[in-house]
Design an enzyme around this catalytic site. Structure first.
Site, PDB file in Angstrom:
ATOM      1  CE1 TYR A 148       7.688  -8.614  -8.766  1.00  0.00           C
ATOM      2  CE2 TYR A 148       7.819 -10.766  -7.720  1.00  0.00           C
ATOM      3  CZ  TYR A 148       8.367  -9.791  -8.522  1.00  0.00           C
ATOM      4  OH  TYR A 148       9.604  -9.992  -9.098  1.00  0.00           O
ATOM      5  CD  GLU A 155       5.919  -9.617 -15.793  1.00  0.00           C
ATOM      6  OE1 GLU A 155       7.120  -9.898 -15.966  1.00  0.00           O
ATOM      7  OE2 GLU A 155       5.533  -8.708 -15.033  1.00  0.00           O
TER       8      GLU A 155
END
Length: 222
Positions: A148, A155
């Site tokens: 994550y 991102e």
């Protein structure tokens, strides 16, 4: 009788869905690793583009699954995750080709694909067999501890990399005057999206930690 038939139909559909998308993500990971070794990170996106777009866009069905009650996953958790990934897939990588050769594309694709391979394997086995092995349960609720952060960092990094190209291109901007009497600047919209990551990422990470605690505690009791 009708209820049993509907349950069987639901199980068959979700089994097919999970295994189909799983094979998509397996292909994404294979192509990414193969291309990274043979040609370098600059060519990873070109190798995975179509499969990545199909596999990630298929996740829209999961929002529908939650809305109609096919699965128990809360929409409040599903929507932000799928929304952010679709934004990266289409609103950044596809829309601004200048970002496609960046090294962060590789870390993004590998983080996403490993996460999804484990997730779809887990749910695919649960739907097909009625259970998932304990090692897969552990992977499902533990690998996010590393993947994550690497996925989110990739991102955010790619959105930041795209900012100059977004500003220069004025793509997706709506300028006044127009018949709707409405203006929109994609550059500032992207700044807002970056801002959402600041409170959103820790919140989602905390949510997944709580999920992990519940799932692994339940597994130990059983």
């Amino acid at each position: 009788m009708a209820a049993q038939f509907l349950l069987l139909l639901r199980r068959l559909y979700l089994t097919l869905y999970n295994w189909t998308v799983l094979f998509g993500w397996l292909k994404v990971l294979f192509l990414a690793v193969q291309t990274l070794r043979e040609s370098g990170h600059e060519h990873v996106y070109d190798a995975v583009q179509r499969t990545l777009q199909l596999a990630q866009t298929a996740a829209l069905l999961e929002i529908i699954h939650g809305l109609v009650g096919l699965v128990r996953s809360p929409i409040s958790a599903t929507l932000p995750q799928i929304g952010s990934r679709l934004y990266l897939t289409w609103g950044i990588l596809w829309s601004f080709p200048q970002t496609q050769s960046h090294v962060l594309v590789t870390s993004l694709v590998i983080s996403w694909s490993i996460t999804e391979i484990i997730r779809y394997s887990f749910f695919g086995m649960k739907e097909a067999l009625g259970f998932a092995p304990s090692w897969l349960l552990w992977l499902r609720y533990s690998t996010f501890l590393l993947l994550y952060p690497t996925g989110i960092a990739s991102e955010v990094g790619l959105i930041y990399v795209a900012l100059p190209y977004i500003k220069a291109s004025e793509k997706y901007c709506i300028r006044m005057p127009n018949q709707w009497n409405f203006a929109f600047d994609y550059f500032y919209g992207t700044i807002v999206a970056l801002g959402i990551y600041v409170p959103g990422s820790p919140h989602m990470y905390s949510y997944m930690l709580a999920q992990r605690k519940r799932a692994l505690s339940k597994s130990k009791r059983e």
